[in-house]
Design an enzyme around this catalytic site. Structure first.
Site, PDB file in Angstrom:
ATOM      1  N   GLY A 143       0.829  -1.204   0.000  1.00  0.00           N
ATOM      2  CA  GLY A 143       0.000   0.000   0.000  1.00  0.00           C
ATOM      3  C   GLY A 143       0.861   1.251   0.000  1.00  0.00           C
ATOM      4  N   SER A 144       0.395   2.253   0.707  1.00  0.00           N
ATOM      5  CA  SER A 144       1.006   3.581   0.576  1.00  0.00           C
ATOM      6  C   SER A 144       2.469   3.655   0.967  1.00  0.00           C
ATOM      7  CB  SER A 144       0.216   4.586   1.402  1.00  0.00           C
ATOM      8  OG  SER A 144      -1.133   4.537   1.014  1.00  0.00           O
ATOM      9  N   THR A 145       2.959   2.703   1.786  1.00  0.00           N
ATOM     10  CA  THR A 145       4.386   2.752   2.106  1.00  0.00           C
ATOM     11  C   THR A 145       5.202   2.541   0.838  1.00  0.00           C
ATOM     12  OG1 THR A 145       4.241   0.415   2.705  1.00  0.00           O
ATOM     13  CG2 THR A 145       4.192   1.992   4.504  1.00  0.00           C
TER      14      THR A 145
END
Lengths: 201, 576
Positions: free
Chosen positions: B293-295
């Site tokens: 995801g956003s990481t």
């Protein structure tokens, strides 16, 4: 011994023949007799004693050696047993020490004493005396810690009261306050879809 | 006549004797000459005893030499049931010493078996107590025997169990490093052959052969036991609080690749691995993969900055919805059209902003960066059951793949790989492969593991720019103020990923994560927190952030890493 006896006999024979040369027969003919051995009756006792002494002292020495060896082996056995016992004790103590020094146990005992982990690390730089970080008093957990062993129970309330007193007037940590604000403004209902279309953050 | 008679008798006797003697001589030749070796061997074999001399298994210690797994002497208490005169009384005597029920013990001791185990692996001290026990009327306990053995113990009681692993009943490794390094840890057992007299004592100076055992090597890990403990406690508490499926925390030194902590929850008790479900016996940080995801936007940002496509202040207009390849993409929350900087799209974790920025570079150009950061590649740790994750190769991209990869969906990683991505940015763009074993030692000489391989992924300048942008994530307009560590500059990224559930083949639940580094201007530590499928969770910053702050704060103090004393540049989030 035999040589000496022969020698004596020879002398005797020689002594005996001398009158015969004078050819004087008669009752005066000397009687032939063995010269008694000179030391036939030399004292035997010292020799026997010597041998006996040697034998008995050898025997004694042997006995002593055997006893000493046996004693040593008994001692060895005793020492080995005590060494094994000590090794076992060492192992048991080391294990008990490891259990006591385990981080979980230390953390439990520290919190029973009213200690809290420091969340505001700070350092003093020796070169210029500057304080790096934001030192702040620790905040005690609100209720008394649930695991309260009897020996530290008396210390625990005072410590937590003191810690609470230090931070009593201050608001909670800044990050937490802001976190709560942000959290309040956010919708906690996530959307679920069959393909990832960007509900991720 | 009488004389002749006597002579004949004499001759007869002589003849008889000669016959007898030649019989004896013949037998002698047969025994000593013809069958000699066979008989000698048989005789010797009846006196010879051969015993195996077990090798001591090597210790596993943390980076400071604190034992995480060690071997101690122990005794198995056994019984010959036919020799136990009074099972009930023996059981009563043994019960308080062995901490077993009297009835259980009595049933163990009753029967006709010549060999049964009464208690396995008791301490030598307990065995001494057993030896000192008496039955009324007799000295000692008839029929009770001791068998010398050794026992693997884990003094940290479960600290780093997922890394260290466990051993089976025979003492050989069955999981984790105990399994992977088993040949090295086990050493080679030796054997001794000697002659025993009828009395059972060793005959000195007789046939005596001994091959000494080669003890196993001690293994020193890069794990720091205290940091590992704090990480383990923190993740366990959070997983229980949020009723998550599982969670991992990784602490890594980005400069050396040393893994200081690899914590997972649920985990298992290495002293009793059988009591935990099979699924908990591995190392989730390496065996389980998820979509980051956003990481994963850190890879996109690195690529965009490295290729000079955007700058931290480049304005990006972010609409509420974005339709690409027939799919409508959105951000976590609905919002009016926003005017953010590129830094702002990271700080607020805008998927649409990230897609729009990545499009400026060309979506295909992201792929080589993902590979260079180690996504979908073996970590090099070679732990049992490791899962390398995967990135779909360019040829197999669907129409939407290129749009999901920039915000970290559509590919899978394990937690250590993701920590390594952040460590690359922390280490000024040079990726150092992670390392778990610091070295091995035997007989006092220490052999360090060769330094991990280093590869440059992006320039130091790019890495430093990305770090400054990531500081905004913890800023007032970022998604993770909860992850702050007071006094330190921290750079990090939240992740709230849709979680692919293999059981339904669909996306269900979330993966919440926060990965970060401190101090942001000269990173010494990377901490990666991942929570799988927490219930009622809000977002990576809120759920994983506090765990990050707690572990990072402790690790910084524990390793005496002071703040740098500089200030965050406070990059702008909103475009004018």
């Amino acid at each position: 011994m035999t040589a000496r006896t022969q020698g004596t006999a020879a002398v005797a024979r020689h002594a005996g023949t001398a009158p015969r040369r004078s050819s004087r027969p008669g009752p005066l003919r000397p009687r032939l007799a063995l010269v008694p051995p000179m030391h036939a009756t030399a004292p035997r006792a010292p020799f026997v004693l010597l041998i006996g002494a040697l034998l008995s002292s050898g025997l004694g020495l042997l006995l002593f050696l055997h006893t000493a060896l046996a004693e040593d082996s008994f001692r060895l056995e005793r020492l080995q047993a005590s060494s094994a016992l000590l090794a076992d004790q060492e192992q048991a103590l080391e294990q008990s020490l490891a259990r006591q020094a385990a981080p979980g146990r230390l953390a439990g005992r520290a919190s029973a004493l009213g200690m809290v982990p420091s969340e505001n690390p700070a350092f003093i730089r020796l070169s210029d005396g500057r304080v790096l970080g934001k030192p702040k008093a620790g905040v005690a957990p609100p209720p008394p810690p649930p695991p309260a062993p009897s020996p530290s129970a008396s210390a625990s309330p005072t410590a937590s009261a003191k810690a609470a007193g230090h931070s009593g007037g201050k608001p909670g940590p800044r990050a937490q306050g802001q976190g709560n604000r942000n959290r309040a403004g956010q919708k906690p209902t996530p959307h679920v879809e069959a393909t990832p279309t960007g509900a991720a953050r | 006549m009488r004389l002749a008679d006597g002579r004949r008798r004499l001759r007869g006797a002589v003849m008889l004797m000669l016959v007898l003697l030649s019989l004896f001589a013949g037998r002698l030749v047969q025994l000593q000459g013809l069958d000699a070796t066979a008989y000698a061997d048989e005789a010797e074999a009846s006196r010879l005893r051969s015993v195996t001399l077990p090798a001591t298994r090597g210790e596993i210690t943390d980076r400071n030499g604190v034992a995480l797994a060690t071997t101690v002497a122990a005794v198995n208490v056994t019984a010959d049931q036919t020799l136990v005169t009074d099972p009930a009384a023996t059981a009563r005597a043994l019960s308080p010493v062995l901490h077993q029920g009297v009835t259980d013990l009595a049933s163990t001791l009753t029967g006709t078996d010549r060999f049964v185990y009464v208690a396995k692996g008791v301490t030598p001290a307990t065995w001494r107590e057993v030896l000192a026990l008496d039955l009324p009327g007799t000295t000692g306990l008839p029929g009770i025997f001791g068998e010398q053995t050794s026992k693997r113990v884990y003094p940290g009681s479960g600290t780093a169990a997922n890394v260290v692993g466990f051993v089976g009943a025979d003492g050989s490794g069955l999981g984790g490093l105990e399994l992977k390094l088993n040949p090295m840890l086990a050493g080679r057992s030796g054997h001794a052959t000697f002659e025993l007299s009828a009395g059972g004592s060793r005959i000195p100076g007789a046939h005596d052969q001994e091959q000494a055992p080669v003890p196993g090597r001690d293994v020193q890990l890069t794990i720091d036991r205290d940091i590992q403990y704090v990480a383990q406690e923190a993740v366990a508490r959070k997983v229980r609080e949020l009723h998550a499926k599982s969670g991992t925390v990784i602490v890594m030194d980005p400069r050396t690749g040393d893994l200081l902590a690899v914590a997972t929850y649920p985990t298992f008790d290495p002293d009793n691995p059988g009591s935990s479900p099979q699924a908990d016996l591995g190392d989730r940080a390496l065996n389980e993969v998820y979509e980051p995801g956003s990481t994963g936007k850190i890879v996109t940002a690195s690529a965009l900055i490295q290729r000079h496509v955007v700058r931290p202040g480049t304005p990006i207009t972010v609409p509420n919805r974005l339709t690409r390849a027939g799919k409508t993409f959105k951000d976590f929350e609905d919002h009016p059209t926003e005017h953010l900087t590129y830094t702002g799209t990271l700080a607020q974790s805008s998927n649409i902003g990230t897609i729009l920025a990545a499009e400026r570079m060309g979506l295909r150009h992201l792929y080589p960066f993902l590979r260079k950061f180690g996504v979908g590649k073996p970590t090099g740790l070679q732990m049992p059951g490791e899962n390398d994750g995967s990135v779909p190769p360019l040829a197999s991209w669907s129409a939407t793949t290129g749009y999901t990869l920039p915000f970290g969906q559509g590919y899978s990683v394990n937690a250590v790989q993701m920590a390594s991505v952040f460590a690359t940015i922390a280490n000024d763009g040079v990726r150092v492969s992670p390392r778990l074993v610091a070295g091995t030692s035997a007989g006092g000489s220490f052999h360090p593991t060769p330094a991990s391989s280093r590869t440059r992924v992006v320039s130091a300048r790019t890495a430093s720019t990305v770090r400054r942008m990531l500081e905004a994530v913890l800023g007032p307009d970022g998604t993770a103020p909860m992850a702050r560590v007071p006094g330190y500059r921290v750079a990090g990224k939240t992740g709230t990923a849709q979680r692919f559930d293999a059981t339904c083949g669909c996306y269900r639940g979330y993966t919440m994560s926060f990965l970060g580094m401190a101090p942001a201007d000269a990173p010494k530590l990377v901490v990666a927190v991942t929570l799988q499928d927490p219930k009622g969770a809000i977002g990576g910053g809120y759920d994983a952030g506090p765990v990050f702050a707690k572990v990072m704060s402790f690790a910084l103090q524990s390793l005496r890493i002071p703040p740098t004393g500089t200030w965050s540049p406070g990059l702008r989030v909103f475009a004018k």
